[in-house]
Write an enzyme that holds these catalytic residues in place. Structure first.
Site, PDB file in Angstrom:
ATOM      1  N   LYS A 189       0.856  -1.188   0.000  1.00  0.00           N
ATOM      2  CA  LYS A 189       0.000   0.000   0.000  1.00  0.00           C
ATOM      3  C   LYS A 189       0.888   1.232   0.000  1.00  0.00           C
ATOM      4  O   LYS A 189       1.498   1.583   1.018  1.00  0.00           O
ATOM      5  CB  LYS A 189      -0.934   0.056   1.212  1.00  0.00           C
ATOM      6  CG  LYS A 189      -2.050   1.105   1.016  1.00  0.00           C
ATOM      7  CD  LYS A 189      -2.601   1.661   2.298  1.00  0.00           C
ATOM      8  CE  LYS A 189      -1.802   2.788   2.856  1.00  0.00           C
ATOM      9  NZ  LYS A 189      -1.845   4.044   2.039  1.00  0.00           N
ATOM     10  N   GLU A 265       9.811   1.460  10.507  1.00  0.00           N
ATOM     11  CA  GLU A 265      10.867   2.469  10.357  1.00  0.00           C
ATOM     12  C   GLU A 265      10.155   3.806  10.451  1.00  0.00           C
ATOM     13  O   GLU A 265       9.372   4.158   9.572  1.00  0.00           O
ATOM     14  CB  GLU A 265      11.598   2.294   9.016  1.00  0.00           C
ATOM     15  CG  GLU A 265      12.916   3.072   8.934  1.00  0.00           C
ATOM     16  CD  GLU A 265      12.728   4.487   8.418  1.00  0.00           C
ATOM     17  OE1 GLU A 265      12.770   5.428   9.260  1.00  0.00           O
ATOM     18  OE2 GLU A 265      12.529   4.664   7.214  1.00  0.00           O
ATOM     19  N   CYS A 300      13.245  11.344   6.870  1.00  0.00           N
ATOM     20  CA  CYS A 300      13.191  10.958   8.281  1.00  0.00           C
ATOM     21  C   CYS A 300      14.549  11.093   8.953  1.00  0.00           C
ATOM     22  O   CYS A 300      14.629  11.294  10.169  1.00  0.00           O
ATOM     23  CB  CYS A 300      12.672   9.529   8.412  1.00  0.00           C
ATOM     24  SG  CYS A 300      13.620   8.314   7.460  1.00  0.00           S
ATOM     25  N   GLU A 399       9.396  16.338  14.996  1.00  0.00           N
ATOM     26  CA  GLU A 399       9.763  16.151  13.594  1.00  0.00           C
ATOM     27  C   GLU A 399       8.893  17.056  12.721  1.00  0.00           C
ATOM     28  O   GLU A 399       7.671  16.936  12.712  1.00  0.00           O
ATOM     29  CB  GLU A 399       9.581  14.690  13.182  1.00  0.00           C
ATOM     30  CG  GLU A 399      10.070  14.406  11.782  1.00  0.00           C
ATOM     31  CD  GLU A 399       9.980  12.934  11.415  1.00  0.00           C
ATOM     32  OE1 GLU A 399      10.884  12.437  10.722  1.00  0.00           O
ATOM     33  OE2 GLU A 399       8.989  12.280  11.815  1.00  0.00           O
TER      34      GLU A 399
END
Length: 495
Positions: A189, A265, A300, A399
């Site tokens: 997906k 992750e 990331c 973040e």
């Protein structure tokens, strides 16, 4: 094809198919639902995309299970699977311009990097794992003379993979390549914000010889298709790359159903520590600025927290500010552009919110902080640098996933390491120093899956990628990735 006019011309002629790929065929969702796909480059309509949901997950998982159980892929000789994956990689390179255009139009990154980084890296990943297939051996355990104990790897079965929008092709390849190489069937997906390259890859995989049902792609929303995949009782393993918030939900879903393996992750707030004895200040500046603004900061592992030792802070910032104009956002279809568009309006609003919070908290805005290219129809943010950042500010803790750099100064390396580790994340970190002992001590002290010394962002398919703490579990890339997609079986034989 290197000039912008050619890329724009090719983009206008590009055929885009937003249908799902299940059992070797393109298909719309069984419910008939679709969602629109607007390019962040200039707002153009990229056409409808299948909005897959639980019903489509059911069909795709059934196709993947049937393909696994009858051995059409898992039962194929390793050398034959290798040849097919290598051909798959070759086909990706043959269609490089098309795939790069789809990537850029879908999520906004410069086409030069869609070619040189995403496409090249994804094809190399597929090829590398293909080549690894017939080079993995089992083990013979030490046993008494009357026994023989074999330790072998077997595919887990049906793998569900959910990947993000920032590196759509590359993140997909990091999941599907080792999973397919190990003999599994896969249901992928992609993010609803960037589904197009994954769908095209499925067609190329079929053309390469991967049998129908082995590799399926379902575009759709996370709370519809993604959750259905994570909750499915016939999925043996779920591999997710994305936010820490959603990663926690994925693990919970795996635990409350069939206890499928769940690999994640997740987010990062990587610390980049530059000591006063840095051996090459220009290199440190170039790597620090280039890495945070690469891919519009939508990485990331971006070094979004920069710790600079106080005696060199002013010199460092002067050099950094001189580089900022090099990262002025431009047309992603211009081959000279190095910073493109933010993926969508939602992410744009998130970035601007954090910039506002930084200003309100008292951080000193040195560059950027505003939207640019407003007449383009797309979403662009100027490269932004804050100085005087306090560790308690949201721009230093959370973040942002955008082109925003927070600069913190330090006088004690031990204190800088403590601040670097004072985060729920642990993906990447770096230290710059001419003192080898200091570099080794610091790299050992930093709680991160990857620590760079006197460089940032060097990478290769041969090394594992993943994080400590809430940056996830398990590792992508390298031979270690096979651990996620295989079961170890011990077979005792009486002699």
């Amino acid at each position: 094809m290197n000039d912008s006019a050619s890329w724009h011309e090719r983009a206008r002629a590009l055929h885009i198919d937003g249908r799902a790929f299940i059992g070797g065929q393109r298909t719309w969702s069984s419910t008939g639902q679709q969602f629109g796909n607007r390019s962040p480059v200039d707002g153009r309509d990229l056409g409808p995309v299948a909005r897959c949901g639980p019903e489509d997950v059911e069909v795709a998982v059934a196709a993947a299970r049937a393909a696994f159980e009858d051995g059409r892929w898992a039962g194929m000789a390793p050398a034959a699977r290798k040849r097919i994956l290598v051909k798959f990689a070759d086909l990706m390179l043959q269609h490089r311009d098309e795939l790069a255009l789809l990537e850029t139009l879908d999520m906004g990154k410069p086409v030069k990097y869609s070619l040189a980084v995403d496409l090249a890296g994804a094809a190399n990943c597929i090829r590398w794992y293909g080549e690894a297939i017939d080079k993995l051996y089992g083990e013979i355990a030490p046993t008494p003379a009357d026994s023989l104990a074999l330790v072998t790897r077997e595919p887990v079965g049906v793998v569900g993979a959910i990947v993000p929008w920032n590196y759509p092709m590359l993140m997909a390849s990091w999941k599907i390549a080792p999973a397919l190489a190990a003999g599994n069937s896969v249901v992928l997906k992609p993010s609803e914000k960037s589904p197009l390259t994954a769908l095209r890859l499925a067609e190329l995989a079929l053309e390469a010889g991967i049998p129908p049902g082995v590799f399926n792609v379902l575009p759709g929303y996370g709370n519809e298709a993604g959750s259905a995949l994570a909750l499915h009782m016939d999925v043996d393993c779920i591999a997710f790359t994305g936010s820490t918030r959603v990663g926690k939900q994925i693990v919970q879903m795996a635990g409350q159903t069939n206890l499928k393996r769940a690999w994640t992750e997740l987010g990062g707030k990587s610390a980049n520590i530059v000591c006063a004895d840095c051996p090459d200040l220009d290199a440190a500046v170039a790597a620090s600025i280039g890495s945070i603004f690469f891919n519009q900061g939508e990485s990331c592992n971006a070094p979004s927290r920069l710790f600079v030792e106080e005696p060199i802070r002013e010199r460092f910032l002067d050099k950094a500010l001189a580089m900022v104009p090099d990262f002025t956002p431009g047309d992603p279809l211009d081959a000279n552009t190095v910073m493109g568009a933010i993926v969508d309006e939602i992410q744009l609003a998130t970035i601007m919110k954090y910039i506002g919070e930084g200003k309100q908290a008292g951080a000193r805005l040195l560059a950027g902080g505003e939207r640019v290219r407003l007449d383009s129809g797309g979403y662009y943010v100027a490269p932004t640098i804050f100085d005087g950042v306090d560790a308690g500010m949201s721009i230093a803790r959370e973040e942002i996933f955008g082109p925003v750099l927070s600069v913190l100064s330090f006088t004690s390396l031990d204190d800088a390491v403590k601040q670097a580790n004072a985060t729920p994340y642990g993906l990447h970190a770096a230290v710059w120093t001419a003192d080898l002992s200091k570099a080794i001590r610091t790299s050992r002290a930093l709680r991160a899956g990857t620590v760079h010394v006197n460089q940032y962002d060097n990478d290769d398919i041969t090394v594992p990628f993943g994080g400590y703490k809430q940056s996830g579990n398990g590792r992508d890339k390298s031979l270690h990735a096979f651990d996620k997609y295989t079961e170890l079986k011990t077979t005792w034989i009486q002699v």
